[in-house]
Design a protein around this motif. Structure first.
Motif, mmCIF file in Angstrom:
data_model
loop_
_atom_site.group_PDB
_atom_site.id
_atom_site.type_symbol
_atom_site.label_atom_id
_atom_site.label_comp_id
_atom_site.label_asym_id
_atom_site.label_seq_id
_atom_site.Cartn_x
_atom_site.Cartn_y
_atom_site.Cartn_z
ATOM 1 N N ASN A 17 0.020 -10.574 0.431
ATOM 2 C CA ASN A 17 -0.501 -9.310 -0.551
ATOM 3 C C ASN A 17 -0.153 -8.820 -1.593
ATOM 4 O O ASN A 17 0.915 -8.898 -1.410
ATOM 5 C CB ASN A 17 -1.640 -8.286 0.509
ATOM 6 N N GLY A 41 9.431 -9.267 -2.609
ATOM 7 C CA GLY A 41 9.163 -11.007 -2.346
ATOM 8 C C GLY A 41 8.629 -11.319 -3.404
ATOM 9 O O GLY A 41 7.790 -11.488 -3.636
ATOM 10 N N ILE A 72 1.950 9.468 10.516
ATOM 11 C CA ILE A 72 1.328 9.834 10.421
ATOM 12 C C ILE A 72 0.385 11.099 10.371
ATOM 13 O O ILE A 72 0.262 11.899 9.526
ATOM 14 C CB ILE A 72 -0.032 9.107 8.674
ATOM 15 N N LYS A 132 6.028 -9.739 -7.569
ATOM 16 C CA LYS A 132 5.807 -8.514 -7.407
ATOM 17 C C LYS A 132 6.958 -7.965 -8.041
ATOM 18 O O LYS A 132 6.089 -6.552 -8.228
ATOM 19 C CB LYS A 132 6.551 -8.773 -6.282
ATOM 20 N N TYR A 188 7.017 -6.861 13.753
ATOM 21 C CA TYR A 188 5.788 -7.170 14.023
ATOM 22 C C TYR A 188 5.320 -8.126 14.640
ATOM 23 O O TYR A 188 4.087 -8.103 16.046
ATOM 24 C CB TYR A 188 4.583 -6.229 13.680
ATOM 25 N N ASN A 233 10.269 0.289 5.592
ATOM 26 C CA ASN A 233 8.617 -0.117 5.589
ATOM 27 C C ASN A 233 9.265 -1.265 6.568
ATOM 28 O O ASN A 233 8.186 -2.737 7.379
ATOM 29 C CB ASN A 233 8.587 -0.385 3.370
ATOM 30 N N CYS A 255 9.289 4.434 9.021
ATOM 31 C CA CYS A 255 7.672 4.476 8.368
ATOM 32 C C CYS A 255 7.236 3.276 9.041
ATOM 33 O O CYS A 255 6.205 3.443 9.987
ATOM 34 C CB CYS A 255 7.240 4.755 7.207
ATOM 35 N N HIS A 300 13.771 -9.548 -2.589
ATOM 36 C CA HIS A 300 14.425 -9.626 -1.123
ATOM 37 C C HIS A 300 14.140 -11.863 -0.716
ATOM 38 O O HIS A 300 15.721 -11.908 -0.046
ATOM 39 C CB HIS A 300 13.990 -9.352 -0.524
ATOM 40 N N ALA A 360 0.799 -0.971 0.530
ATOM 41 C CA ALA A 360 0.499 0.085 0.063
ATOM 42 C C ALA A 360 0.888 1.379 0.523
ATOM 43 O O ALA A 360 0.622 2.089 -1.168
ATOM 44 C CB ALA A 360 -1.252 0.221 1.279
ATOM 45 N N VAL A 361 1.570 1.642 0.493
ATOM 46 C CA VAL A 361 2.987 2.432 1.445
ATOM 47 C C VAL A 361 3.573 2.801 -0.048
ATOM 48 O O VAL A 361 4.185 3.477 -1.314
ATOM 49 C CB VAL A 361 3.003 2.641 2.658
HETATM 50 N N1 LIG Z 1 4.070 6.056 10.089
HETATM 51 C C1 LIG Z 1 3.054 5.382 9.605
HETATM 52 O O1 LIG Z 1 1.975 6.887 10.018
HETATM 53 C C2 LIG Z 1 2.906 4.701 8.518
HETATM 54 C C3 LIG Z 1 1.208 4.287 8.127
HETATM 55 C C4 LIG Z 1 0.627 3.078 7.209
HETATM 56 C C5 LIG Z 1 1.767 2.506 7.100
HETATM 57 N N2 LIG Z 1 2.841 2.152 8.549
HETATM 58 C C6 LIG Z 1 4.163 1.015 7.640
HETATM 59 O O2 LIG Z 1 4.425 0.874 6.149
HETATM 60 C C7 LIG Z 1 4.859 0.021 6.306
HETATM 61 C C8 LIG Z 1 4.080 -0.614 5.030
HETATM 62 O O3 LIG Z 1 2.694 -0.616 5.231
HETATM 63 P P1 LIG Z 1 1.894 -0.996 3.933
HETATM 64 O O4 LIG Z 1 0.241 -0.870 4.486
HETATM 65 O O5 LIG Z 1 1.582 -0.229 2.838
HETATM 66 O O6 LIG Z 1 1.941 -2.815 3.867
HETATM 67 P P2 LIG Z 1 1.975 -3.699 2.725
HETATM 68 O O7 LIG Z 1 3.407 -3.205 1.783
HETATM 69 O O8 LIG Z 1 0.928 -3.157 1.398
HETATM 70 O O9 LIG Z 1 2.016 -4.834 3.173
HETATM 71 C C9 LIG Z 1 3.234 -5.832 4.283
HETATM 72 C C10 LIG Z 1 4.288 -6.280 2.717
HETATM 73 O O10 LIG Z 1 5.417 -5.623 3.751
HETATM 74 C C11 LIG Z 1 6.024 -7.078 3.785
HETATM 75 N N3 LIG Z 1 6.739 -8.116 4.693
HETATM 76 C C12 LIG Z 1 6.050 -8.725 5.378
HETATM 77 N N4 LIG Z 1 6.704 -9.157 6.367
HETATM 78 C C13 LIG Z 1 8.188 -9.005 5.821
HETATM 79 C C14 LIG Z 1 9.341 -9.974 6.237
HETATM 80 N N5 LIG Z 1 9.451 -10.165 7.328
HETATM 81 N N6 LIG Z 1 10.082 -8.739 5.701
HETATM 82 C C15 LIG Z 1 10.378 -7.833 4.322
HETATM 83 N N7 LIG Z 1 9.402 -7.775 3.787
HETATM 84 C C16 LIG Z 1 7.915 -8.118 4.509
HETATM 85 C C17 LIG Z 1 5.047 -7.531 2.264
HETATM 86 O O11 LIG Z 1 6.169 -7.903 1.100
HETATM 87 P P3 LIG Z 1 6.894 -8.690 0.173
HETATM 88 O O12 LIG Z 1 5.522 -9.461 -0.530
HETATM 89 O O13 LIG Z 1 7.037 -7.354 -0.751
HETATM 90 O O14 LIG Z 1 7.833 -8.965 1.148
HETATM 91 C C18 LIG Z 1 4.033 -7.703 2.968
HETATM 92 O O15 LIG Z 1 3.183 -7.895 1.308
HETATM 93 C C19 LIG Z 1 4.278 -1.037 7.217
HETATM 94 O O16 LIG Z 1 5.658 -1.503 8.164
HETATM 95 C C20 LIG Z 1 3.846 -0.583 8.283
HETATM 96 O O17 LIG Z 1 3.625 -0.492 9.420
HETATM 97 C C21 LIG Z 1 3.309 3.178 9.206
#
Ligand SMILES: NC(=O)c1ccc[n+]([C@@H]2O[C@H](COP(=O)([O-])OP(=O)(O)OC[C@H]3O[C@@H](n4cnc5c(N)ncnc54)[C@H](OP(=O)(O)O)[C@@H]3O)[C@@H](O)[C@H]2O)c1
Length: 334
Positions: A325, A177, A276, A181, A248, A220, A242, A197, A156-157
């Motif tokens: 996802n 991954g 955010i 993708k 987690y 991320n 971020c 990765h 998403a991000v």
């Molecule tokens: N600071 C803020 O306000 C804020 C707001 C929104 C989101 N965030 C953060 O932004 C990040 C992305 O969020 P999103 O909503 O966009 O999620 P997303 O990227 O849509 O989904 C999560 C993705 O993270 C990857 N992932 C999961 N476990 C992993 C691991 N152990 N090592 C490497 N990659 C891994 C996977 O992609 P791959 O298959 O490509 O590995 C998975 O599809 C998260 O850390 C979230 O907490 C922060």
């Protein structure tokens, strides 16, 4: 009138799943003066939910056991005694994981449904899009010709980070991954390079994709990917922190290596965490720009919309942490 609500039944150890939730039906009163009722159509699934399900100090209190799961959601106002939210209007906000929500409008915003499908308003035109916008443009500040690297790049991000980097004259290197993708990154989102990765030679591929080093690493994921990126930063690089999704579920306890810390010193890196909510005052600006670029066809947005109703929530949520996802993960209610 009744509403189905998703209740947090237990706190997870490791991956969250269906066993952590139950669905209950409650009576919903008619809206009072200044209130309105929303029929929820889509619920946003966000990595932060794993933290909200756990006890302990964070930036928001945990969801209590027996309480409705906290969630961004979007839907249609079907009964209203609030002049700002008339019947038939579409809204987004922290409505919770439920089929119907009663609201007084606090933290809820009207959306223009004709401009984009409803799921996009919890994705690229919602919280994740704005997170990419502020993190990259206010903290990362990419300049012409610089290299921006982002992991979870097909998510998403990440998908928005890479495209905003391109829109601002930088090179975008996405880390994701698997080959599918990676193809999506270059063929659909226009990243210059994609690094898998899961490949055993990930760091060699990253170096090859960033021959002059990384100027902005949009953090991320944490873990070994972050370590490789820190070690390959360019002089005066910036790291908007971020999220760290690899940590987690408590599965990864590895911190940054000494070589990564040394890179902060040697390369004079600026590492800054953000949420955010820190940019709440400027949401209008982000939405206007994201919406314009989207309408001009310069910002592609991809969602991963799932069915199955509230009962599917736990299983679908776990997909975020296994990488199952592609794009913004959303649960659609019937
Ligand atoms: N600071 C803020 O306000 C804020 C707001 C929104 C989101 N965030 C953060 O932004 C990040 C992305 O969020 P999103 O909503 O966009 O999620 P997303 O990227 O849509 O989904 C999560 C993705 O993270 C990857 N992932 C999961 N476990 C992993 C691991 N152990 N090592 C490497 N990659 C891994 C996977 O992609 P791959 O298959 O490509 O590995 C998975 O599809 C998260 O850390 C979230 O907490 C922060």
């Amino acid at each position: 009138m009744t509403s189905d609500e998703l209740i947090l039944a237990s706190r997870p150890t490791g991956l969250p799943g269906a066993e952590n939730f139950t669905v209950r039906q409650v009576a919903l009163p008619e809206p009072g003066e200044g209130e309105f009722r929303v029929r929820v159509e889509v619920i946003s699934l966000d990595p932060a939910m794993r933290g909200w399900m756990s006890e302990g100090r964070s930036y928001v209190p945990p969801v209590e056991i027996g309480a409705v799961m906290r969630a961004f959601a979007a839907g249609t106002v079907e009964a209203s005694r609030h002049p700002g939210f008339p019947e038939g209007s579409s809204v987004v906000g922290m409505l919770g994981a439920r089929s119907h929500a009663l609201s007084n409008g606090e933290g809820v915003y009207r959306i223009e449904r004709a401009r984009a499908p409803i799921e996009r308003w919890v994705g690229g035109l919602g919280m994740p899009g704005m997170t990419a916008y502020f993190g990259l443009l206010r903290i990362g500040r990419p300049k012409d010709g610089e290299t921006v690297a982002v992991a979870a790049a097909a998510g998403a991000v990440g998908q928005i980070v890479g495209q905003l980097a391109k829109l601002h004259g930088a090179r975008a290197v996405g880390i994701a991954g698997g080959p599918e993708k990676c193809r999506l990154l270059t063929e659909t989102f226009g990243f210059d390079e994609a690094v898998d990765h899961r490949a055993p030679d990930m760091e060699a591929r990253l170096k090859a994709a960033c021959p002059k080093g990384i100027d902005v690493y949009f953090e991320n994921v944490g873990g070994p990917i972050a370590d490789a990126c820190y070690r390959n930063m360019a002089m005066n690089g910036r790291v908007p922190v971020c999220g760290m999704i690899s940590t987690y579920n408590g599965e990864s306890t590895e911190g940054l290596s000494l070589a990564a810390y040394r890179s902060i010193l040697v390369n004079r890196l600026t590492v800054r965490g953000f949420l955010i909510f820190d940019f709440a005052a400027d949401i209008e600006e982000a939405l206007t720009n994201l919406g314009r670029w989207h309408e001009e066809g310069r910002l592609v947005m991809r969602e991963d919309v799932r069915g199955g109703g509230l009962g599917a929530f736990g299983a679908v949520l776990s997909d975020l942490y296994t990488g199952a996802n592609t794009g913004k993960l959303v649960l659609k209610l019937d």
